[in-house]
Structure formats: C-alpha cells, structure tokens
Design a protein around this motif. Sequence first.
Motif, PDB file in Angstrom:
ATOM      1  N   PRO A   1     -50.213  14.530  36.185  1.00  0.00           N
ATOM      2  CA  PRO A   1     -50.913  13.790  36.591  1.00  0.00           C
ATOM      3  C   PRO A   1     -50.651  13.198  37.989  1.00  0.00           C
ATOM      4  O   PRO A   1     -49.526  13.260  38.145  1.00  0.00           O
ATOM      5  N   HIS A   2     -51.663  13.035  38.760  1.00  0.00           N
ATOM      6  CA  HIS A   2     -51.460  12.510  40.159  1.00  0.00           C
ATOM      7  C   HIS A   2     -51.738  10.955  40.371  1.00  0.00           C
ATOM      8  O   HIS A   2     -52.397  10.360  39.615  1.00  0.00           O
ATOM      9  N   VAL A   3     -51.156  10.505  41.490  1.00  0.00           N
ATOM     10  CA  VAL A   3     -51.491   9.175  41.904  1.00  0.00           C
ATOM     11  C   VAL A   3     -52.540   9.083  42.891  1.00  0.00           C
ATOM     12  O   VAL A   3     -51.983   9.607  43.865  1.00  0.00           O
ATOM     13  N   GLY A   4     -53.575   8.615  42.557  1.00  0.00           N
ATOM     14  CA  GLY A   4     -54.512   8.250  44.048  1.00  0.00           C
ATOM     15  C   GLY A   4     -54.770   7.108  44.002  1.00  0.00           C
ATOM     16  O   GLY A   4     -53.920   6.485  44.950  1.00  0.00           O
ATOM     17  N   CYS A   5     -55.729   6.429  43.555  1.00  0.00           N
ATOM     18  CA  CYS A   5     -56.087   5.211  43.939  1.00  0.00           C
ATOM     19  C   CYS A   5     -55.313   4.100  43.287  1.00  0.00           C
ATOM     20  O   CYS A   5     -55.249   2.830  43.888  1.00  0.00           O
ATOM     21  N   GLU A   6     -54.724   4.305  42.067  1.00  0.00           N
ATOM     22  CA  GLU A   6     -53.981   3.228  41.236  1.00  0.00           C
ATOM     23  C   GLU A   6     -54.936   1.964  41.121  1.00  0.00           C
ATOM     24  O   GLU A   6     -54.451   0.714  40.666  1.00  0.00           O
ATOM     25  N   THR A   7     -56.069   2.204  40.907  1.00  0.00           N
ATOM     26  CA  THR A   7     -57.280   1.124  40.615  1.00  0.00           C
ATOM     27  C   THR A   7     -58.058   1.412  39.716  1.00  0.00           C
ATOM     28  O   THR A   7     -59.011   0.946  39.616  1.00  0.00           O
ATOM     29  N   SER A   8     -57.903   2.560  38.879  1.00  0.00           N
ATOM     30  CA  SER A   8     -58.747   2.978  37.938  1.00  0.00           C
ATOM     31  C   SER A   8     -60.130   3.556  38.361  1.00  0.00           C
ATOM     32  O   SER A   8     -60.823   3.668  37.542  1.00  0.00           O
ATOM     33  N   HIS A   9     -60.099   4.126  39.555  1.00  0.00           N
ATOM     34  CA  HIS A   9     -61.523   4.570  40.002  1.00  0.00           C
ATOM     35  C   HIS A   9     -61.413   6.144  40.149  1.00  0.00           C
ATOM     36  O   HIS A   9     -62.507   6.749  39.857  1.00  0.00           O
ATOM     37  N   CYS A  10     -60.501   6.725  40.617  1.00  0.00           N
ATOM     38  CA  CYS A  10     -60.468   8.240  40.995  1.00  0.00           C
ATOM     39  C   CYS A  10     -60.149   9.162  39.818  1.00  0.00           C
ATOM     40  O   CYS A  10     -60.916  10.288  39.893  1.00  0.00           O
ATOM     41  N   GLY A  11     -59.493   8.656  38.969  1.00  0.00           N
ATOM     42  CA  GLY A  11     -59.416   9.669  37.650  1.00  0.00           C
ATOM     43  C   GLY A  11     -58.343  10.562  37.853  1.00  0.00           C
ATOM     44  O   GLY A  11     -57.945  11.439  37.133  1.00  0.00           O
ATOM     45  N   ALA A  12     -57.601  10.796  39.063  1.00  0.00           N
ATOM     46  CA  ALA A  12     -56.399  11.728  39.231  1.00  0.00           C
ATOM     47  C   ALA A  12     -55.322  11.699  38.208  1.00  0.00           C
ATOM     48  O   ALA A  12     -54.625  12.506  37.855  1.00  0.00           O
ATOM     49  N   CYS A  13     -55.269  10.425  37.598  1.00  0.00           N
ATOM     50  CA  CYS A  13     -54.090  10.140  36.759  1.00  0.00           C
ATOM     51  C   CYS A  13     -54.379  10.293  35.412  1.00  0.00           C
ATOM     52  O   CYS A  13     -53.561  10.100  34.440  1.00  0.00           O
ATOM     53  N   THR A  14     -55.555  11.005  34.982  1.00  0.00           N
ATOM     54  CA  THR A  14     -55.871  11.176  33.675  1.00  0.00           C
ATOM     55  C   THR A  14     -55.087  11.819  32.809  1.00  0.00           C
ATOM     56  O   THR A  14     -54.524  12.990  33.082  1.00  0.00           O
ATOM     57  N   VAL A  15     -54.797  11.179  31.499  1.00  0.00           N
ATOM     58  CA  VAL A  15     -54.021  11.836  30.756  1.00  0.00           C
ATOM     59  C   VAL A  15     -54.816  11.753  29.222  1.00  0.00           C
ATOM     60  O   VAL A  15     -55.756  10.677  29.186  1.00  0.00           O
ATOM     61  N   ASP A  16     -54.296  12.335  28.068  1.00  0.00           N
ATOM     62  CA  ASP A  16     -54.901  12.257  26.886  1.00  0.00           C
ATOM     63  C   ASP A  16     -54.010  11.392  26.195  1.00  0.00           C
ATOM     64  O   ASP A  16     -52.716  11.713  26.178  1.00  0.00           O
ATOM     65  N   MET A  17     -54.332  10.108  25.433  1.00  0.00           N
ATOM     66  CA  MET A  17     -53.269   9.243  24.813  1.00  0.00           C
ATOM     67  C   MET A  17     -54.086   9.071  23.459  1.00  0.00           C
ATOM     68  O   MET A  17     -55.306   8.495  23.361  1.00  0.00           O
ATOM     69  N   ASP A  18     -53.415   9.640  22.504  1.00  0.00           N
ATOM     70  CA  ASP A  18     -53.793   9.310  20.948  1.00  0.00           C
ATOM     71  C   ASP A  18     -55.488   9.785  20.787  1.00  0.00           C
ATOM     72  O   ASP A  18     -56.112   9.035  20.386  1.00  0.00           O
ATOM     73  N   GLY A  19     -55.736  10.973  21.616  1.00  0.00           N
ATOM     74  CA  GLY A  19     -57.148  11.349  21.344  1.00  0.00           C
ATOM     75  C   GLY A  19     -58.069  10.866  22.345  1.00  0.00           C
ATOM     76  O   GLY A  19     -59.454  10.882  22.085  1.00  0.00           O
ATOM     77  N   ARG A  20     -57.848  10.141  23.353  1.00  0.00           N
ATOM     78  CA  ARG A  20     -58.783   9.491  24.202  1.00  0.00           C
ATOM     79  C   ARG A  20     -58.322   9.631  25.476  1.00  0.00           C
ATOM     80  O   ARG A  20     -57.075   9.921  25.909  1.00  0.00           O
ATOM     81  N   SER A  21     -59.250   9.877  26.472  1.00  0.00           N
ATOM     82  CA  SER A  21     -58.822   9.921  27.876  1.00  0.00           C
ATOM     83  C   SER A  21     -58.640   8.542  28.419  1.00  0.00           C
ATOM     84  O   SER A  21     -59.282   7.751  28.130  1.00  0.00           O
ATOM     85  N   VAL A  22     -57.375   8.468  29.096  1.00  0.00           N
ATOM     86  CA  VAL A  22     -56.843   7.231  29.775  1.00  0.00           C
ATOM     87  C   VAL A  22     -56.684   7.455  31.209  1.00  0.00           C
ATOM     88  O   VAL A  22     -56.049   8.383  31.355  1.00  0.00           O
ATOM     89  N   LYS A  23     -56.882   6.331  32.115  1.00  0.00           N
ATOM     90  CA  LYS A  23     -56.401   6.540  33.228  1.00  0.00           C
ATOM     91  C   LYS A  23     -54.934   5.912  33.361  1.00  0.00           C
ATOM     92  O   LYS A  23     -54.626   4.700  33.056  1.00  0.00           O
ATOM     93  N   SER A  24     -53.820   6.784  33.555  1.00  0.00           N
ATOM     94  CA  SER A  24     -52.618   6.242  33.159  1.00  0.00           C
ATOM     95  C   SER A  24     -52.144   5.410  34.358  1.00  0.00           C
ATOM     96  O   SER A  24     -51.028   4.840  34.309  1.00  0.00           O
ATOM     97  N   CYS A  25     -52.815   5.215  35.281  1.00  0.00           N
ATOM     98  CA  CYS A  25     -52.215   3.901  36.316  1.00  0.00           C
ATOM     99  C   CYS A  25     -52.987   2.686  35.902  1.00  0.00           C
ATOM    100  O   CYS A  25     -52.313   1.728  36.409  1.00  0.00           O
ATOM    101  N   THR A  26     -53.506   2.645  34.976  1.00  0.00           N
ATOM    102  CA  THR A  26     -53.752   1.202  34.523  1.00  0.00           C
ATOM    103  C   THR A  26     -53.398   0.922  32.836  1.00  0.00           C
ATOM    104  O   THR A  26     -53.807   0.119  32.067  1.00  0.00           O
ATOM    105  N   VAL A  27     -52.317   1.959  32.467  1.00  0.00           N
ATOM    106  CA  VAL A  27     -51.638   1.703  31.173  1.00  0.00           C
ATOM    107  C   VAL A  27     -50.201   1.248  31.258  1.00  0.00           C
ATOM    108  O   VAL A  27     -49.480   2.056  32.005  1.00  0.00           O
ATOM    109  N   PHE A  28     -49.686   0.262  30.827  1.00  0.00           N
ATOM    110  CA  PHE A  28     -48.389  -0.096  30.914  1.00  0.00           C
ATOM    111  C   PHE A  28     -47.884   0.584  29.771  1.00  0.00           C
ATOM    112  O   PHE A  28     -48.277   1.046  28.686  1.00  0.00           O
ATOM    113  N   VAL A  29     -46.481   0.764  30.126  1.00  0.00           N
ATOM    114  CA  VAL A  29     -45.655   1.898  28.985  1.00  0.00           C
ATOM    115  C   VAL A  29     -45.618   0.877  27.780  1.00  0.00           C
ATOM    116  O   VAL A  29     -45.420   1.494  26.575  1.00  0.00           O
TER     117      VAL A  29
END
Length: 177
Positions: free
Chosen positions: A38-66
């Motif tokens: 997963p890449h760091v692009g915009c860090e504002t939930s716009h670009c999708g470069a950081c997309t991962v699958d989390m519990d069966g859903r696509s999430v933008k991991s730049c907008t999810v806190f651990v």
Amino acid sequence: MSKMHVKLTVNGAAVEGLAEPRTLLIHCLRENLGVTGPHVGCETSHCGACTVDMDGRSVKSCTVFVAQAQGADVTTVEGLVNADGSLSVLQEMFREHYGLQCGFCTSGTITRAHRFLQENPIPTEEQVRFGMAGNLCRCTGYQNIVKAILAAAEMMNAQDKPSSTEGVGQQKVETAE
Ligand code: FES
Ligand code: FES
C-alpha cells in the motif's frame, strides 16, 4: 501520547506491538510491519493508493487509526497472491492488459478490484467504473484497468471460481517490534 497494545492480522499473520492510537494504519503497515505494497499518496482519502482490505471491506488506510483497526483482519496486495506465490488471476490480468504504468496506484487499485469482484463477480463495465471510482490513476486513463478487471471476472467465472482470490496465498509478515 501513551501507546496502546495493538493486535492485527495482516496477510494471514498475527502481529502485535505498541503504537500510539492515532498512528495511521498505512504508517503502521509500512513503517512498523514493512508491508510496503500500500502506498502513501494524498493522505486525505482521495487517491486510493493506500487501499487495503479490512474485515471484508475496502478501506483507505490513510484514514484509519490503528486504534480503529484493533483486532482487524487486514489484507494488502501482498496477500492476494496464490498459495504458491504466483500472481492471482486478477494480478495476471492487470499485467496482461497493461492495467498499470508507473505502478504507484496499482496495489490500491488491485486490492480494491479484488474486493469489488468479491462483491460483484459478474460486473458490467459501468459497474466496474463506478466500483473503482475511489482509486485514481494518473497514467492509464483507466481503460486498461477496466479491461483487466472485466477479463479477470470472465476468467474467474469460466473457472467457476468467483472467489478464487479470497483468502488464499496470504503471506506471513514479520513485525518490526
Ligand atoms: Fe490514502 Fe490517498 S493516500 S487515499
Ligand atoms: Fe501510474 Fe496508476 S499506473 S498512477
């Protein structure tokens, strides 16, 4: 800020360690766990470069806190390969149909496409375009990405394995903790 004990499953491997609750999931993956798909692009939930699958859903991991990901099952592009380490049908179709150029968006795009095809195994072109709208690509003009996803859907359906990339080929990840 005090740290919390974080436990995750990443690409099939249980990982745990201490992190500030506000640490972003993308930074935890890349910097603490060495999962750099997963890449760091915009860090504002716009670009999708950081997309991962989390519990069966696509999430933008730049907008999810651990702290929000505590206990979650996370799959990145590294976890989508087949059990023998070969590329999945979807990954092969991206290669075959030139669904990438510079590759910066690609891990997020493929990870999102993987989930999209789980949700919609027989998509129309319009559905692919709508389903992939959260993943921006500055290189391809999208046409070949759409072709790749449609080709993957066709192949997976022809093989009667609509979920052939689900939960297989997950690789172990060593923590840096
Ligand atoms: Fe997360 Fe762009 S880096 S959406
Ligand atoms: Fe370059 Fe998508 S392949 S941004």
